[in-house]
Design a protein around this motif. Structure first.
Motif, PDB file in Angstrom:
ATOM      1  N   LEU B  53      35.907  43.080  38.834  1.00 57.96           N
ATOM      2  CA  LEU B  53      36.237  44.097  39.835  1.00 57.96           C
ATOM      3  C   LEU B  53      35.842  43.612  41.227  1.00 57.96           C
ATOM      4  N   SER B  59      37.546  45.746  48.772  1.00 61.76           N
ATOM      5  CA  SER B  59      36.402  46.434  49.386  1.00 61.76           C
ATOM      6  C   SER B  59      35.096  46.110  48.679  1.00 61.76           C
ATOM      7  N   LEU B  60      35.170  45.485  47.516  1.00 61.38           N
ATOM      8  CA  LEU B  60      33.948  45.177  46.781  1.00 61.38           C
ATOM      9  C   LEU B  60      33.619  43.682  46.813  1.00 61.38           C
TER      10      LEU B  60
ATOM     11  N   TRP C 126      44.783  49.807  39.837  1.00 56.53           N
ATOM     12  CA  TRP C 126      43.493  49.550  40.488  1.00 56.53           C
ATOM     13  C   TRP C 126      43.636  49.404  41.997  1.00 56.53           C
TER      14      TRP C 126
ATOM     15  N   VAL D 173      30.089  50.999  36.296  1.00 57.33           N
ATOM     16  CA  VAL D 173      30.788  49.854  36.872  1.00 57.33           C
ATOM     17  C   VAL D 173      32.282  50.151  37.008  1.00 57.33           C
ATOM     18  N   VAL D 174      32.862  50.777  35.980  1.00 59.88           N
ATOM     19  CA  VAL D 174      34.288  51.084  36.070  1.00 59.88           C
ATOM     20  C   VAL D 174      34.536  52.094  37.186  1.00 59.88           C
ATOM     21  N   TRP D 176      32.754  52.475  39.817  1.00 61.15           N
ATOM     22  CA  TRP D 176      32.529  51.724  41.063  1.00 61.15           C
ATOM     23  C   TRP D 176      33.789  50.953  41.443  1.00 61.15           C
ATOM     24  N   GLY D 177      34.405  50.310  40.433  1.00 62.57           N
ATOM     25  CA  GLY D 177      35.623  49.565  40.716  1.00 62.57           C
ATOM     26  C   GLY D 177      36.776  50.482  41.069  1.00 62.57           C
ATOM     27  N   ALA D 178      36.896  51.578  40.314  1.00 64.86           N
ATOM     28  CA  ALA D 178      38.037  52.472  40.530  1.00 64.86           C
ATOM     29  C   ALA D 178      37.960  53.138  41.896  1.00 64.86           C
ATOM     30  N   GLY D 180      36.188  51.870  44.430  1.00 62.99           N
ATOM     31  CA  GLY D 180      36.110  50.864  45.467  1.00 62.99           C
ATOM     32  C   GLY D 180      34.882  50.976  46.347  1.00 62.99           C
ATOM     33  N   THR D 181      33.903  51.728  45.895  1.00 60.45           N
ATOM     34  CA  THR D 181      32.664  51.831  46.660  1.00 60.45           C
ATOM     35  C   THR D 181      31.536  52.247  45.726  1.00 60.45           C
ATOM     36  N   ALA D 182      30.311  51.926  46.127  1.00 61.16           N
ATOM     37  CA  ALA D 182      29.166  52.320  45.318  1.00 61.16           C
ATOM     38  C   ALA D 182      28.543  53.614  45.833  1.00 61.16           C
TER      39      ALA D 182
END
Lengths: 500, 106, 186, 479
Positions: B53, B59-60, C126, D173-174, D176-178, D180-182
């Motif tokens: 990811l 953005s990551l 995604w 984690v998923v 976070w990825g989906a 696009g930010t933490a």
């Protein structure tokens, strides 16, 4: 002077004081408890005298902010109805404490502490005008009663006490949800928590039909269990049989009244629409309770259980009267509550006095008791006749008024219930005949000199009750006039929103 | 450009499969150490997902690696404690089979 | 001689082949871990899984994580696990009793789980995904920027966590001093 | 920079305190008093710092740590929990030849984790904080390392805990990825604007499952009874309160903040889980004859009541979170009190906690029995105790939220009646049965007594005068 707070918390403060007395001196504890309960009694009489000079629906009103975030206040007030019940409570409390001097010999200090906390709880229920505060006192009553039955009760006390608590708790917890829902609906309607738990602010403002129905159902369940109405009555005989004498007295004399009081003060004025919807069911259950209680009482072999079932029957008149929604019925219901409090308390005291001597309550073993203890037999007879509803004694007026009210509402119901009055006479007199008349039974003979007559102390506990039974029997208007205004407001609030 | 390795999904699918294998191992094995190893497989699947990811979502960028490093640190701490517990219980019970640890049910 | 970008006949790129190869090793070795009857072999398969994963990490441009994987995971954790296996293996625990009775439902659950993940991750949009295979994105600088930027607290706490774990682990694993202290049931 | 240090000062104090405890243990030969004294001093200093930070919120380290009333509330609650545990545990452990220093240090580390949980604003910090809180728990569960039961509980606790951490982490984690930010708020924003995708649904499912393990919700609860029963009694008290409160902070951060836009998806699941958790926890507790195990199952039931608050919060009712926070405080005092009481009964090694051991205690040790009765009545929810008000608060929130939450409220009160049965049964044994032979020994060291007293004061005060805590809770949520 905050007289109501003083009345409520005097027993609690006294209990705290007693906690510091040495348990090695039980007689000191006994007299301290008696003194405290007498002071509370005197305070309540003072309140009764002062109430006439007060105007407005509720006298001696006290209101303090308690949990402001939710608008919960410490709000007390007294009117004709609650003042009568308060005095009944304080009167029976000192009588019970005096009557416990002999029977309670173990853990004396804990007993009287429990009893005084119980008194605080009961008084709080009758004097609260804030739903949350009311609920708290309502639950507080549970704990000392649980201990009194569970520690000082008979052989099966633990079963009885747990049953008592669970029945009561299920009902009251649902009532808590209803209280919260009511408060929230008020908050949603007005946008503020102010008054959300206040009976006076809420009365007549609940318009949501669902809340009317569900709210009433939840409140009614809690009160119906306490009264107890058929089919929620099964805890009562167990609790009565297992409780020590004073426990039975306070249970019959005051605790059952909490249910009837709850209907009149909270359930119906808050949810009149729901009440009218459920009224036919409540009347039907009341009539069933009246008949069922009497029928089951006939076949009882245990004196205490017999009186417990007669309580179920008599309390049926209370709920019947309330749900007629007319003045005669409600007047009668309140009279019946007070009179039942005096009469049945007396009967339980007498059964307790007999048990002290015989250590048995089996009707079959008795017989000819009057031969040996004429005064005891005479007193028993007096309370029995009062319970049967002999005109001239107070039991009559209440049941008569209820039947009158029921007749106005539904003649069929009144007819069925009248039949039971005869039934009641049958089983009580039949019991009296078996226990007190005829030749002395071998069992009683075997007790020999132990079978003594009543002592002066015991007469002291019974005399106030007997006096009041006669006074109110001759002049029931003395009572009805004192709570006339309460009944009037009740009837107003029970009808006001129904027409919408 | 590559058809498989140049896309995010294959890495995530691989991570998902690895995670499923690890959870199977955890549920099916009796030996505490085997179960611990299965958990390590699951944590590595998570790491793979985090890196993928991080590598593909703009953005990551760069955060995936940082996240993965932290997960490795956490896994190390967990393993330390876990193995210490396994050693302690082995000293008491002389068996690493978890389903034989049932004294309290009896 | 430079190799062609796309392998003839198969139609896949070299990196694709590498990914499939490494991925295959990862899965096969993972199967070895969970199905292996001999727990020592399970441990060795675990090391193989972790090694192949490190290769995939390099493909993803995370060489530093791959390094950490080799050093920390393979070098420390796996060795620790092997060490524990050797400490705790005994004749009391027959090796063949590897699985619990619920192995069949567990397998079913795992297959369903894998299918679910596959379908879900495959079908999810995604957003814009770009493989950032530039040195600026895959070097150590962005990792450092993340670790000492938004994740600084987590990074610091991770060290505290390891300290706590080591203290706890030491306490639990140390041989009790002195004599046995009688019965200690609750 | 100095401002940042000031903001972080409570956290740093706790960690430094933990290290100081270990050092004090090395330099002083007295193995029990010095570490506790140092730890309590560190707790006191942290409390003072938290109070002085009080109402104003400030952030540090690029916004990944936000101090404010919320952290102050949770920190002070955590300090109370750790302090009570430290008061009741040493005598128990000393009687069994276990040291106190490691306990004190590990508890402080866990407290640091809890503070981070409260202060975290992104997924990564949140997860590391969570692990810092739970990993010490595994060590504590196995603290009686020579006792097979303790290590057995620890191994189950550890395995299930790590398994659930892995599940939760995959979900995080998923997510976070989906997104696009933490950042938790960033996720909420991203989710509110984007469409729910399959990947997101998987993330939600994983996070829900992992969290359900962490809070021990049915059907992910089965590790709790063993872990709780096996651990040394005072530590069980801590484990049933500390990590549970922390896990609910995690739930607040993940579900109520980050996943709020998906509330329509997770509320039905949470409603079913909560109802099952309360009911099953209570029904099984009903059948236990060991008081410690009974309290373990009852703690599952309390998880259910707390979840009612989360559901209400998800339905958009701020009072839901307030209810959870209040409940957490009430539960901490009453449950730790109950375990302190059990600790006192296990004066000597080998003393069991069967119901029959409690028979007649009210006659032999009236004061101890009355304290126990207060805790039990509060756990039952009888006014005027903390437990009553806590239950009322979450139920109020649920009633306010309406819909399925109201049904949950009714299930919750019916469960309270079931719970009354087994809590009151203990009181029956305490006061209504004849004393057991041989009579139970009761330990009454000054520290244990202080711990019991603090718990009792908290239990009564939160019931009689809940206003200060309610105001603190509301203030904590205002920011």
């Amino acid at each position: 002077m905050p007289i109501l707070s003083l009345i409520i918390f005097a027993p609690l403060l006294g209990a705290l004081g007693i906690a510091f007395l040495p348990s090695s001196r039980p007689s000191l504890v006994r007299f301290a408890a008696l003194g405290i309960s007498l002071i509370t009694f005197a305070l309540s009489l003072g309140m009764l005298l002062g109430i006439r000079g007060q105007s407005g629906e509720f006298a001696f009103s006290e209101q303090l902010s308690w949990i402001p975030s939710f608008g919960i206040t410490y709000h007390l007030g007294v009117d004709g109805l609650s003042s009568a019940l308060v005095v009944l409570t304080t009167l029976l409390s000192w009588i019970c404490i005096l009557a416990s001097f002999g029977p309670i010999q173990t853990r004396v200090k804990e007993y009287f502490i429990s009893f005084l906390i119980l008194e605080t709880g009961m008084l709080g229920v009758f004097l609260s005008l804030d739903l949350f505060l009311f609920y708290i006192f309502w639950e507080i009553v549970l704990v000392p009663m649980y201990l009194i039955i569970g520690i000082w009760g008979g052989a099966d006390r633990i079963y009885a006490t747990i049953k008592f608590v669970l029945y009561t708790l299920v009902g009251s917890l649902l009532m808590l949800v209803a209280i919260l829902a009511t408060a929230f609906s008020h908050q949603a309607a007005t946008g503020s928590w102010t008054g959300a738990f206040d009976l006076l602010a809420l009365r007549g403002t609940i318009t949501d039909p669902t809340l009317q129905i569900l709210g009433f159902a939840a409140f009614a369940l809690a009160f119906a269990i306490k009264v107890p109405m058929f089919p929620f009555h099964t805890w009562l005989p167990d609790a009565h049989v297992q409780a020590p004498t004073a426990g039975s007295v306070i249970l019959a004399g005051v605790l059952l009244k909490l249910g009837g009081y709850g209907f009149i003060r909270f359930a119906i004025p808050l949810f009149p629409d729901g009440a009218h919807l459920f009224a036919p069911l409540m009347i039907a259950l009341s009539v069933i309770a009246i008949i069922y209680g009497a029928l089951v009482a006939i076949v009882q072999t245990d004196l205490k259980k017999l009186i417990a079932y007669s309580s179920v029957s008599h309390m049926g008149f209370v709920t019947l009267g309330i749900f007629t929604f007319n003045q005669q019925g409600v007047d009668g219901a309140i009279l019946q509550m007070l009179n039942h409090g005096l009469i049945t308390s007396g009967l339980f005291l007498l059964v307790g006095i007999g048990y002290e001597r015989t250590h048995d309550r089996e009707i079959a073993k008795m017989g000819g008791w009057a031969v040996r203890t004429p005064v005891y037999a005479a007193l028993f007879g007096f309370f029995l006749f009062a319970s049967v509803g002999l005109p001239g004694l107070s039991g009559f007026a209440g049941e008569f008024l209820v039947l009158l009210g029921a007749f106005i509402a539904n003649p069929m119901v009144a007819g069925a219930s009248t039949l039971v009055m005869i039934l009641a006479a049958v089983y009580l007199l039949y019991m009296y005949q078996r226990v007190f008349t005829g030749p002395l039974s071998p069992f009683l003979k075997g007790l020999g000199a132990k079978l003594t007559d009543v002592t002066p102390t015991e007469i002291l506990t019974l005399a106030p009750l007997a006096t009041l039974i006669v006074i109110f029997g001759v002049m029931p208007t003395l009572l009805t006039s004192s709570f006339a205004k309460s009944v009037e407001t009740f009837l107003m609030s029970a009808i006001s929103t129904v027409g919408q | 450009m590559s058809q498989i390795a140049g896309h995010l999904e294959p890495y995530l699918v691989l991570a998902g499969m690895l995670f499923a294998i690890g959870s199977f191992g955890f549920l099916a094995r009796r030996n505490a150490i085997s179960m611990l190893m299965s958990i390590e497989l699951m944590l590595n699947a998570v790491n793979l997902a985090a890196l993928a990811l991080g590598a593909f979502i703009p953005s990551l960028a760069g955060q995936g690696a940082a996240f993965a490093l932290l997960i490795i640190a956490v896994a190390a701490a967990e393993a330390t404690v876990g193995l210490a517990i396994v050693i302690a219980i082995f000293r008491n019970r002389k068996t690493p089979l978890v389903d034989e640890y049932d004294t309290m049910r009896q | 001689m430079p190799l062609p970008d796309v392998i003839p006949f198969i139609g896949l790129g070299w990196s694709d082949v590498l990914f499939l190869l490494l991925g295959g090793v990862v899965l096969a070795a993972a199967f070895g871990v969970v199905f292996g009857r001999d727990i020592i072999k399970s441990g060795l398969f675990l090391i193989l899984t972790l090694g192949a994963l490190a290769g995939i990490y390099v493909m993803l441009g995370a060489a530093i994580v791959a390094g950490a994987q080799v050093l920390v995971y393979i070098g420390a954790i796996s060795v620790l696990i092997l060490f524990a296996i050797m400490l705790t293996q005994s004749k009391v625990a027959p090796l063949k009793l590897a699985f619990q009775t619920q192995v069949a439902p567990a397998a079913l659950a795992a297959v369903l789980l894998a299918l679910l993940f596959g379908l879900a991750f495959g079908s999810t949009d995604w957003g814009s995904t770009v493989f950032t295979d530039t040195p600026a994105a895959t070097g150590t600088a962005p990792v450092a920027a993340a670790l000492f930027g938004p994740y600084l607290l987590a990074f610091e706490i991770a060290s505290v966590l390891i300290l706590a774990a080591v203290i706890g682990g030491l306490y639990l694993a140390m041989e009790p001093k002195g004599d046995e202290v009688g019965e200690e049931l609750l | 920079m100095s401002n940042e240090l000031l903001t972080l000062a409570p956290l740093i104090t706790v960690i430094v305190g933990a290290i100081a405890v270990l050092i004090s243990d090395m330099v002083t030969p007295n193995r029990n008093h010095a570490p506790v004294a140092v730890a309590l001093a560190a707790l006191g200093a942290t409390a003072a710092l938290l109070i002085s930070q009080g109402g104003s919120s400030a952030s540090a380290l690029g916004g990944s740590y936000v101090a404010g009333p919320f952290v102050a509330y949770l920190g002070l609650l955590g300090i109370s929990i750790v302090a009570i545990t430290l008061l009741i545990a040493p005598a128990y452990l000393a009687a069994r030849n276990y040291p106190t220093a490691e306990l004190a240090a590990i508890l402080l580390f866990a407290l640091a984790g809890a503070i981070i949980l409260g202060a975290a604003t992104d997924l990564v910090t949140l997860f590391v904080g969570l692990e810092l809180m739970v990993i010490p728990g595994y060590v504590l569960a196995g603290y009686a390392k020579r006792d097979p039961l303790s290590t057995e509980g620890a191994v189950k606790y550890f395995l299930l805990g790590s398994f659930s951490s892995a599940i939760l982490l995959f979900g995080i984690v998923v997510l976070w990825g989906a997104a696009g930010t933490a950042s938790l708020n960033g996720i909420a924003t991203a989710l509110a604007s984007g469409n729910a995708s399959a990947g997101l649904a998987v993330a939600l499912a994983l996070i829900t499952t992992g969290s359900a393990f962490k809070i021990a919700a049915v059907p992910f609860h089965y590790w709790t009874p063993d872990a709780y029963q096996g651990s040394p009694t005072p530590i069980t008290g801590y484990l049933s309160v500390g990590p549970k409160v922390g896990a609910f902070v995690l739930l607040i951060k993940l579900f109520v903040i980050a996943l709020a836009p998906l509330a329509a998806l997770w509320i039905p699941v949470m409603v079913v889980l909560a109802a099952a958790t309360m009911t099953l926890g209570n029904l099984v507790a009903l059948t236990q004859s060991n008081v410690k195990r009974m309290l373990a199952y009852s703690s599952i039931a309390h998880t259910g009541y707390l979840m009612v608050g989360i559901v209400a919060a998800g339905a958009g009712e701020a009072a839901g979170v307030a209810g959870v926070l209040f409940y957490a405080a009430a539960y901490a005092f009453m449950n730790l009190g109950a375990f302190a009481f059990l600790t006192a009964l296990q004066d000597r090694p080998g003393a069991t906690t069967q119901l029959s051991d409690l028979a007649g205690l009210g006659r032999k040790h009236p004061r101890m029995a009355i304290l126990a009765a207060i805790f039990l009545l509060s756990l039952t929810g009888i006014p005027p105790t903390a437990g009553f008000f806590a239950k009322t608060y979450v139920i109020l929130a649920a009633v306010q939220a309406g819909g399925p939450a109201t049904i949950l409220a009714v299930i919750a009160v019916l469960n309270a009646a079931i719970a009354a049965f087994y809590y009151l049964r203990v009181i029956v044994y305490l006061f209504m049965r004849d004393p057991a032979e041989p009579a139970v020994q009761v330990a009454e060291g000054p520290m244990l007594r202080a711990g019991l007293l603090i718990a009792a004061i908290g239990t009564v005060a939160l019931g009689l005068a809940p206003t200060p805590i309610i105001e603190a809770v509301i203030q904590a949520l205002a920011t």
